[in-house]
Design a protein around this motif. Structure first.
Motif, short mmCIF file in Angstrom:
data_model
loop_
_atom_site.label_atom_id
_atom_site.label_comp_id
_atom_site.label_asym_id
_atom_site.label_seq_id
_atom_site.Cartn_x
_atom_site.Cartn_y
_atom_site.Cartn_z
N ASP A 78 0.74 -1.25 0.07
CA ASP A 78 0.09 0.11 0.00
C ASP A 78 0.86 1.37 -0.06
O ASP A 78 0.20 2.25 0.09
N HIS A 80 3.55 2.08 -2.42
CA HIS A 80 4.08 2.10 -3.80
C HIS A 80 3.95 3.27 -4.54
O HIS A 80 4.86 3.88 -5.23
N VAL A 81 2.50 3.71 -4.55
CA VAL A 81 2.18 4.48 -5.46
C VAL A 81 3.02 5.97 -5.28
O VAL A 81 3.41 6.62 -6.13
N CYS A 101 0.01 -0.85 -7.69
CA CYS A 101 -0.97 -0.29 -7.03
C CYS A 101 -2.05 -1.10 -6.43
O CYS A 101 -2.12 -2.26 -6.96
N GLN A 103 -5.40 0.24 -6.19
CA GLN A 103 -6.45 0.92 -6.79
C GLN A 103 -6.41 1.26 -7.94
O GLN A 103 -5.36 1.45 -8.56
N ASP A 106 -5.29 4.27 -9.70
CA ASP A 106 -3.88 4.64 -9.82
C ASP A 106 -3.08 4.39 -10.80
O ASP A 106 -2.10 4.82 -11.01
N LEU A 110 -0.21 6.90 -12.29
CA LEU A 110 1.20 6.49 -12.59
C LEU A 110 1.62 6.49 -14.06
O LEU A 110 2.81 7.37 -14.60
N HIS A 383 -2.44 -6.04 -13.98
CA HIS A 383 -3.19 -5.60 -12.76
C HIS A 383 -4.72 -5.22 -13.16
O HIS A 383 -5.57 -5.70 -12.19
#
Length: 401
Positions: A78, A80-81, A101, A103, A106, A110, A383
């Motif tokens: 949680d 990373h972003v 990510c 979510q 996100d 990115l 993802h």
């Protein structure tokens, strides 16, 4: 000129894997970010860094401006972003641990940040860098299977690995960790996308937390293994950890920061009973993906396996390719000739050599000697599939991408 890289997150992946691989490739570890003071000091001694190069939070490191060539982000899932966005704002190249990510929204953030930065993001989809899976793509590219029609894929987690990482470890609750299918099978979804050679168009999934629940605790079980009278529990930490070398994973996770194995089992999370109910991620899940070119793939990811490996069949109009990653075995059956061939590919090293492989490829890209491996834009379909699979599992729907 020596490349200088900062490690953001000094856990197993950041320090014990990427840090050591990068140093072996001639990279200077220039700075460390780690919120646990004892672990920070331990890793600083390993890489010979002074207190001035060590930070408890990435904000303090990024406040210095651009003081290295690149950063490795191996913080918890949680986290990373935000450090990745901060790194890109300063023009850093980033080696970003997956999941990228938690979510789906996100993903766009990115991509937009990377588009406006001089830095480039490489996602740690390390299995693409293994000799084993590169051999699979060689078979596909050679046309040996004819038209690829289907993929049957199993991510065999192994009962002890699931207990370590997804009941006792950092990935036992989602959130803050990624959903199980993304945390454990992001690599697999990335490989399915790579082999299919086409974007996913719909996803469906079933899965649940079947076994590791309080109602399934053996009669008389204690809250910690070291005080438990039950002698035949498969997840007994007294058997899982002492039976393995102290200097390799997963024991290095327990002893990080100078803690002894006995102390870790007596007081840390890895000595807890697996039936306490502190975990909520699924322990068995099946995912079906349809790709735009008509290829379909079925992925099963399960805690209830003996081997900690990946096994698969690639089904084509002219042949079938079977694989077993742990043993490095590939078996090709040619329908037209009726012949079969069997060969073994070297799978030594973490993730079958993928951790070192992606580290080496990233260093080559940093030096301007090669293209960027596993770029952000290429890696994100995995993802999207994982987020869709989790929505499908929870709502019992088919998710169109």
């Amino acid at each position: 000129m020596t490349l200088r890289v900062a490690l953001l997150g000094c856990g197993n992946r950041g320090a014990d894997v990427y840090g050591l691989h990068l140093r072996s490739l001639g990279v200077e570890i220039a700075a460390l970010v780690e919120p646990r003071p004892a672990r920070l000091q331990e890793v600083a001694r390993r890489f010979g860094l002074s207190a001035e190069a060590c930070f408890l939070h990435w904000d303090a490191f990024f406040a210095l401006g651009r003081v290295a060539d690149a950063v490795v982000i191996a913080t918890p899932d949680d986290q990373h972003v935000e450090p990745c966005l901060a790194a890109l704002a300063l023009g850093y190249h980033v080696l970003l641990e997956k999941p990228v990510c938690l979510q789906e929204s996100d993903i766009a953030r990115l991509l937009e940040a990377e588009a406006g930065s001089a830095g480039r993001v490489t996602v740690c989809h390390v299995l693409r860098a293994t000799p084993f899976f590169q051999e699979v793509t060689r078979v596909l590219d050679a046309g040996s299977l004819g038209q690829l029609v289907g993929i049957q894929w199993a991510e065999n987690v192994a009962w002890w690995h699931y207990a370590h990482s997804y009941v006792r470890g950092n990935w036992r609750q989602s959130p803050p960790a990624a959903p199980f299918v993304l945390a454990k099978s992001g690599h697999d979804l990335d490989l399915l996308r790579w082999f299919a050679g086409s974007p996913p168009v719909w996803v469906s999934s079933e899965g649940a937390l079947h076994h590791f629940r309080p109602e399934n605790a053996p009669p008389g079980a204690s809250d910690r293994c070291v005080t438990c009278p039950v002698v035949d529990c498969p997840s007994d930490a007294r058997r899982i950890y002492p039976s393995r070398p102290l200097d390799v994973w997963p024991n290095t996770v327990l002893t990080a920061g100078g803690v002894s194995l006995d102390e870790a089992l007596e007081r840390g999370p890895y000595g807890e009973c697996v039936y306490l109910g502190r975990n909520d991620v699924v322990d068995h899940q099946a995912v079906t993906v349809a790709f735009g070119n008509g290829v379909t793939a079925q992925l099963t990811v399960s805690a209830f396996t003996h081997n900690n490996t990946r096994t698969f069949k690639l089904l084509g109009s002219r042949g079938e390719l079977r694989g077993h990653m742990e043993w490095g075995e590939l078996e090709l059956h040619d329908f037209a000739s009726g012949t079969s061939s069997h060969w073994v590919v070297d799978t030594a090293g973490n993730h079958g050599g993928g951790d070192f492989g992606i580290s080496r490829a990233w260093v080559a890209a940093l030096a301007g000697e090669a293209e960027w491996p596993s770029p952000l834009s290429v890696s994100l379909d995995s993802h999207r599939m994982a987020f869709a699979a989790e929505r499908s599992r929870v709502s019992q729907t088919v998710e169109v991408l």
